[in-house]
Structure formats: C-alpha cells, structure tokens
Design an enzyme around this catalytic site. Structure first.
Site, PDB file in Angstrom:
ATOM      1  N   ASP A 229      -0.733   6.236  -3.557  1.00 55.22           N
ATOM      2  CA  ASP A 229       0.090   6.685  -3.185  1.00 55.22           C
ATOM      3  C   ASP A 229       0.368   8.150  -3.959  1.00 55.22           C
ATOM      4  O   ASP A 229      -0.312   8.685  -4.146  1.00 55.22           O
ATOM      5  CB  ASP A 229       1.549   6.396  -2.705  1.00 55.22           C
ATOM      6  CG  ASP A 229       2.077   6.586  -1.749  1.00 55.22           C
ATOM      7  OD1 ASP A 229       1.516   7.443  -0.948  1.00 55.22           O
ATOM      8  OD2 ASP A 229       3.096   6.241  -1.347  1.00 55.22           O
TER       9      ASP A 229
HETATM   10  C1  NOJ Z   1       3.268   8.680   1.596  1.00 55.81           C
HETATM   11  C2  NOJ Z   1       3.761   7.754   1.866  1.00 55.81           C
HETATM   12  O1  NOJ Z   1       4.088   7.430   0.566  1.00 55.81           O
HETATM   13  C3  NOJ Z   1       2.763   7.041   2.138  1.00 55.81           C
HETATM   14  O2  NOJ Z   1       3.421   6.142   2.896  1.00 55.81           O
HETATM   15  C4  NOJ Z   1       1.877   7.622   3.662  1.00 55.81           C
HETATM   16  O3  NOJ Z   1       0.691   6.995   3.573  1.00 55.81           O
HETATM   17  C5  NOJ Z   1       1.364   8.682   1.830  1.00 55.81           C
HETATM   18  N1  NOJ Z   1       2.507   9.851   1.749  1.00 55.81           N
HETATM   19  C6  NOJ Z   1       0.221   9.414   3.250  1.00 55.81           C
HETATM   20  O4  NOJ Z   1       0.651  10.276   3.913  1.00 55.81           O
END
Ligand code: NOJ
Length: 763
Positions: free
Chosen positions: A290
């Site tokens: 993530d």
């Molecule tokens: C953080 C989030 O937790 C995740 O769900 C998302 O896909 C990413 N950012 C990218 O935007």
C-alpha cells in the site's frame, strides 16, 4: 514532458521498432525470459517501482520526483494518480519510445465503485445481495476506465469489518465471510472479464488488485491504520475467506495492508505473503504494497529504509508503492547478501507477466484508443448507476405504508443532503465528477408532474462545527456551513413542513465522514441534524427519513421519531433519480444490511455470527452473572440481513430432504415463500447453519446460502438450498479445514435473527 508527434502511417512501424516484440510461437515464459536476460539490475528494480506524480490526489504525504527522468531510465514499472487519455498516452510514449528496453507501464487507479460514473459505495452494493449486478458493476467500471487509459484497479477491497467506527467499512462488503467471498469473486470476474486471466488482454478488462492483505478491517478501537491482533483461528475462519476467494477467482494482484499481523507489518510479513498467499493458496500474480507501507515500517520500529525494503522483498512483496525503498536500497542489499538476485528476478518476472497478460507487449496503446472516449459517462453507464443504486437501498422502517409516496401529495423536501451534488458520488470516487451527479431535489423535479408538489428547505447544516467541517473538506467542500443561523434554517424548514402532506428529510453523513482516515468514535447523526429531525417529528406529519451514510450509524432515536426510513448510503452519480424512483414506488426496495447496526458504540465490535459464551444471557433479558451489559441489550438495533419491502413475505418452516448426511452426499433444505402484501417485490432468502457440537467453539449461526427471489403479489415459490459436507467445514485448532460429525441446525429466514430451525446429523 515532450510529446512526439508521429504521422499515422508511420505509427505501426514506430510501434514495431519501439516495443519488445513477441516473436511468433514464443511462449509467455520465453518472451519474458529473453526480455529479462537483457535487463540490468536497475531496470529490474525499476519494474518493482510504482510511483505517483506530484500533482495527483494522494493518500499519504510522499509523492515521487523526477518522474520523466526515471521513466526514461527504465526505473518505473507503473504509475497511478494520473488521469485522462492524453496524459496517460504521453507517459506511455515516454516508456515505450524513450527508455532503453521500451517496456510498457501499468496505469493504476482506485476504481472502487465505478469510474467517472460513480456507482453506489461498495457497502451499498453489497446490500443488494445481487451477485450478477455486483459483477456487472465491476465490468461497467472496467469498460469505462479502460476507455480512459487505465489498465489496473486497486479493487476489490474485501476486508471483513465488524467495527463501524472504522470509516473504510464503506469500501467493503460488510461483516460476513460467506457473503464477502461471493462478492470478492464477482468483482474479480467482473473486472477481469471472467475467472482467471484469459480475458485480460481484450483491452476492455482491468487487472484487479485484492486488498488489503490482511486483516485491515480489524484495527483496534476502529482507528484507521491501527494495530491488529487476532487469533489464527479467527483469521482463517472469518477474515481470510474473501481474500482467498478473490485469489481463487484469478485476481492478478494483491495489495498488502498498513497494519501488522502477529506483530509483523503486512508488507514485510513472510508468513502472510509467502506461506499463506503463495504456498497455501497458490497465488500466481504479483503483490504490491500500500501507499508507502514499506517505509512506514520504519515508524513501526522494524528498521531503516534498507532493512524494511529487504525484509519486504524477502517476505514476498513484488512492487513498492511510492516508498522507492526498493529502487534506492535493494542494489546495496544485493551486494551485501541481504537479498538474492533470485528474489529480485521473481518479483520482476511477476510484474512483467501481468503486463504480458494485459496485452501491453502486443500493443502498449491498447488502453489508449481515442475512439472509445464516448464510452465514458455514457447513457448505459448512467442507467446502470441508477439501477445499482435502487437495488442497494435498504428500507429500515415503513409504518402505515407511508411509502411509496402518492402522486398528488405535497412534499416538504428538507435536509442538508436534499439539494446536494458533492456528496452523492461517495467516498473514494476520485475519478467521478460530482457536478455530473443528480441531487435528490433534481431527482424529484425530473419526475413528470412532481416538481410543482415539492417545496425545499435546507433545514440544517450537515454539521455546525467549523473545525469538524474543515477535516471533512480537505479535498473539496462536502460540508458547507450556511451563512444563515441554525435557527433561521430550522424556521424555514418548519414553515415548508407545515404546508406539506409528507416530510421527506435527507440526512446523514457527508461522504468524507466515512472512508480512509475517517474513523469516528461516535456514530450518531451530527447534532445539528438530530435537532432538525426532532423538530420535524414534533410536527406530527408523516416523516420519511432518507438516510445517507457510509457505515452503520447509531440511529435508535431517529428510527423511533420517523414514520419511515430508507437507507440509501452514498448512492453515486444517479443518486437523486434513484431515490425519487424508489420513494414513488417505480422500484420496490429489496436491499438487506450487510453489517449489524449497533444500539450504541459500546456494543462494538458487533456481528451476528458470535460464538456462545459459557454464560449466555438467553436473549435480551438481563441476568446477573450472564454475559450481558447493565445498560444495553446484546442484540443490535438492526441485525445483519435486515431489510423491509413495500410488500410483505411469509416463510414456512424449513423442510429437509433427509435428516442425515454423509461425506459424499447432499441434502436439501427448503421453504415456501409467499408474497403476502400489495406489491410485487424481491426477498433475499437467507440460509444459516449452526454446528451444535465441535472441537472448538463455533458461531451460533453462519450464513451458508442466499437467494434473491422475485414474487408477484400473492405468488408463492419453493426456495431450495443444497447442503453438503463441504459447506460444513471450518478451520479447527490445527488450522485444518475439516468438518466434524454430529448435529447441525438449519435456519431459513429473512434476517440473522431467524429463530425456527430443523436439524440433521452429519455421519
Ligand atoms: C491507500 C489506500 O489504503 C489504498 O486502498 C489505495 O489503493 C492506495 N492508497 C492508492 O491510492
């Protein structure tokens, strides 16, 4: 960024000269093998690097720098946070024309519930219990997003969530592993054009990314990004099944979660990423972190950038989102023996395989076809958005059959969300343009003959607290505090209400009150709106609440004060049209809750599939030395599976085809469902099973089947479920997936509180 203009007739020649060619009869393995043989270490690490350009909408504090230079040097595998055909095309051109090996890039985005056309938030979609519709929502999103240059979605989010304080419950399918698994599969199949990766190269499918692996939905205290601590037995039985279902359906990628699992952050957790995901489940795609979750391990106290990057690669992480820890430190770690070339090669290969599956080596511009631009926000997407919204609404109360509204009634349409577009798309809809959304007031006006019957007043602010509003308005105004005083707003609303036959109040949460980094310690409707609802209720007029929310709320008071309550969540681009259609009965609501609604936050975590204690309290009757509270019942305000209809249904007691079952056989459980009311309608018939005696404590009820059945008024139908030994398996104390002989109870009913059961023996 430099744009190279190429005459059309030269385009094919340029393409052939710039992209690594797939020679005839070359297999995927041969193609990737020969490409990797040409790659330098830095170019391989480049493939593991996922970046976000500086002008993107970000979910962390870090963004990537020198984007163009890095792409030209072959140091970028994929990009997200970039939108629009023209921009993406320019970047892909940089990669396939100006980098040494001309490897095309992945272009990802959070396509969570629709793309430019926003569909209802995922929690709402799950409330439809309609797998075909949910699959279609992913397919429609894929069509729209691939027409706009994208090839990879960071969806589905399949984290089981039993704590509505956590704002991201809005992005998932609720509390139940059985339903969650079915939805996870439907989403993957919808995005990828079928199970597995066979249809990924059509140019109309998106590579899916199952997230957030793992257990992200269980942070302590419901506070986003917080510590998770859970028994393995709970992981395997309750939290892992949807991730596994998505992997079994062929999801091409998996995203790790921010939290730790057994003390090791997921992005560096070898047990999770290698033992479970690859060895036990046979996952073949690639794993992406993530947003900066690799270097966030420094804050977790696991080590410096080099240490956490090496830990992640060794754990089985293939792609580093935004941290650039892989890019900046793995070369040194290789030299010092902390990581192996084999591990880098394995990660690089998996990412190249995904690009191959998406057809990017065959044509890097496959997703960049100008002629498909009319597919964005097209009429069919909007029509689907309306249908999906209507099918996701849950009728929570309907006294005196006040709904559907009658054609001639004078309506007071009141509330801070009644004439609002900006909150309609819902959380995580970065690609949607809220100006395209339909407000509820517009939805009423769009109905012939209704406009003149509707009087509107705002009535209250979403919240009167400017400090709170500022936290919600980070990416644009969702809560606007009126220049008029709360008293003036209320006075106007009461005057409008006085002139009406029925009050329809559109209230609840602003869209950004749920979603990422939107945890709440109180689940009440904001005070400003509570006062409005109370005052409207005192008028004595029929009061219909249209509730907008990204999560279960504590609405005992409001449920009591209103005549009817329709939960419409955040319903997407077509929200207003869908709400008006359902209120006037064009469509009879049939949604059912997929998360229990608590009476108060003290009951959280709350879910129906609880295990019995040694001191059960026997219903909601208080007993000293029993497992209960002094000040609230154990049961939720509204249970899992709950939802009413404009019509009514009756169930007969379940009948079994046999009273015993052996390993290779099956039996059926059936009921007769009758539509006993005045409208045609659908009912979600739910099958629950209880394992009476086992080697570990087992839930009092587990969902094991459901069917959405349409019946004309007066019509009856026999609904049949098949039960076999596989359906009765669970992970035992040794984490073996097995069933145990003995007696089981079967319940078939309208929600998780269903009481009448019949039993059979597994022999
Ligand atoms: C953080 C989030 O937790 C995740 O769900 C998302 O896909 C990413 N950012 C990218 O935007």
């Amino acid at each position: 960024m430099r744009l190279i203009l190429i005459p059309k007739f030269l385009f094919f020649i340029v393409l052939v000269a710039t992209t690594p060619c797939i020679a005839q009869k070359q297999t995927k393995a041969q193609f990737i093998g020969s490409l990797m043989a040409k790659m330098t270490l830095q170019e391989k690490l480049g493939q593991l690097n996922l970046i976000i350009p500086g002008d993107a909408s970000v979910t962390g504090t870090v963004v990537s720098t020198d984007v163009e230079g890095k792409i030209k040097r072959g140091l970028v595998g994929g990009m997200f946070g970039i939108a629009g055909l023209e921009k993406i095309k320019k970047v892909q051109e940089l990669a396939v024309r100006e980098s040494r090996l001309r490897i095309p890039m992945l272009f990802g985005s959070d396509i969570i519930h629709g793309y430019k056309t926003a569909f209802p938030i995922p929690l709402a979609l799950s409330a439809s219990w309609d797998l075909a519709m949910i699959e279609k929502s992913a397919q429609m999103a894929a069509l729209e997003a691939t027409a706009d240059g994208l090839n990879w979605t960071f969806s589905p989010m399949v984290d089981i969530a039993r704590d509505p304080r956590w704002g991201r419950v809005a992005e998932g399918a609720g509390e139940d592993p059985f339903l969650g698994s079915a939805i996870a599969k439907a989403m993957v199949v919808g995005y990828q054009g079928g199970a597995g990766n066979a249809n990924l190269s059509t140019g109309k499918s998106l590579l899916s990314c199952v997230k957030h692996f793992a257990l992200y939905g269980a942070p302590e205290g419901g506070r986003d990004y917080n510590t998770v601590d859970m028994s393995r037995h709970k992981m395997y039985n309750d939290y892992f099944p949807p991730y596994k279902a998505a992997v079994d359906a062929g999801a091409g990628s998996v995203m790790t979660s921010f939290n730790d699992v057994d003390g090791v952050p997921a992005s560096g957790n070898k047990w999770l990423l290698t033992s479970v995901l690859r060895n036990q489940w046979g996952f073949k795609g690639f794993v992406v972190s993530d947003y900066t979750s690799v270097t966030e391990m420094i804050n977790h106290g696991i080590g410096d950038t080099a240490a956490v990057s090496a830990l992640s690669l060794n754990a089985g992480l293939d792609m580093d989102m935004v941290s650039e820890g892989f890019l900046n430190t793995l070369q040194k770690s290789l030299q010092s023996g902390k990581v192996s070339m084999a591990a880098i090669d394995a990660a690089c290969k998996r990412i190249l395989e995904a690009k191959y599956d998406l057809g990017l080596f065959e044509d890097p511009f496959k997703y960049l076809k100008q002629e498909r631009s009319s597919e964005v926000l097209s009429a069919d997407k909007r029509a689907f958005a309306k249908e999906a919204a209507m099918r996701s609404f849950v009728l929570l109360k309907n006294d005196n059959q006040v709904l559907p509204l009658k054609q001639g009634q004078k309506i007071a349409l009141i509330g801070p969300l009644a004439n609002d577009r900006s909150n309609m798309p819902g959380t995580w809809s970065i690609n949607a343009d809220a100006k395209q959304a339909v407000a509820v007031l517009e939805g009423f006006h769009n109905r012939p003959g209704i406009g003149s019957k509707v009087m509107y007043a705002k009535g209250a602010n979403l919240s009167d607290d400017p400090v709170f509003a500022a936290k919600i308005n980070v990416f644009g105004e969702k809560i606007s505090i009126d220049t008029r005083t709360p008293q003036a707003l209320l006075a106007e609303a009461l005057a409008v209400a006085a002139a009406s036959d029925v009050i329809v109040a559109v209230v609840g949460e602003a869209s950004e009150m749920s979603g990422e980094a939107a945890s709440r310690s109180s689940l009440d409707i904001p005070e400003s709106q509570q006062k409005l609802i109370e005052a409207l209720s005192k008028t004595g007029k029929p009061l219909v609440l249209v509730l907008m929310n990204g999560r279960p709320l504590t609405i005992a008071k409001e449920l009591n004060a209103a005549t009817a309550v329709l939960d419409v969540w955040h319903a997407g681009t077509e929200a207003g049209n869908a709400v008006a259609s359902v209120l006037y009965g064009d469509y009879n609501p049939a949604g059912k809750l997929t998360m229990s609604f608590p009476r108060n936050v003290g009951q959280i975590p709350i879910y129906y599939s609880v295990r019995n204690t040694g001191r059960p309290n026997g219903g909601d009757v208080f007993g000293k030395y029993k497992s209960n509270y002094l000040d609230v019942e154990n049961s939720p305000l509204l249970p899992f599976g709950y939802g009413l209809s404009y019509t009514s249904f009756s169930y007969t007691k379940p009948v079994l085809s046999a009273n015993s079952l052996t390993a290779n056989a099956s039996l059926t459980a059936s009921i007769t469902l009758t539509n006993t009311g005045n409208y045609d309608g659908e009912e979600v018939v739910q099958l629950y099973i209880k394992d009476d005696v086992a080697s570990i404590t087992r839930p009092l009820k587990e969902l094991k089947g459901f069917q959405k059945v349409f019946l004309k008024k007066g019509e009856s139908k026999t609904v049949i479920f098949t039960i076999d030994e596989k359906l009765l398996r669970f992970y035992n104390a040794d984490l073996k997936h097995t069933s145990e002989k003995g007696s089981f109870q079967v319940y078939i009913g309208t929600n998780a509180l269903v009481e009448n059961s019949v039993s059979f023996q597994l022999k």
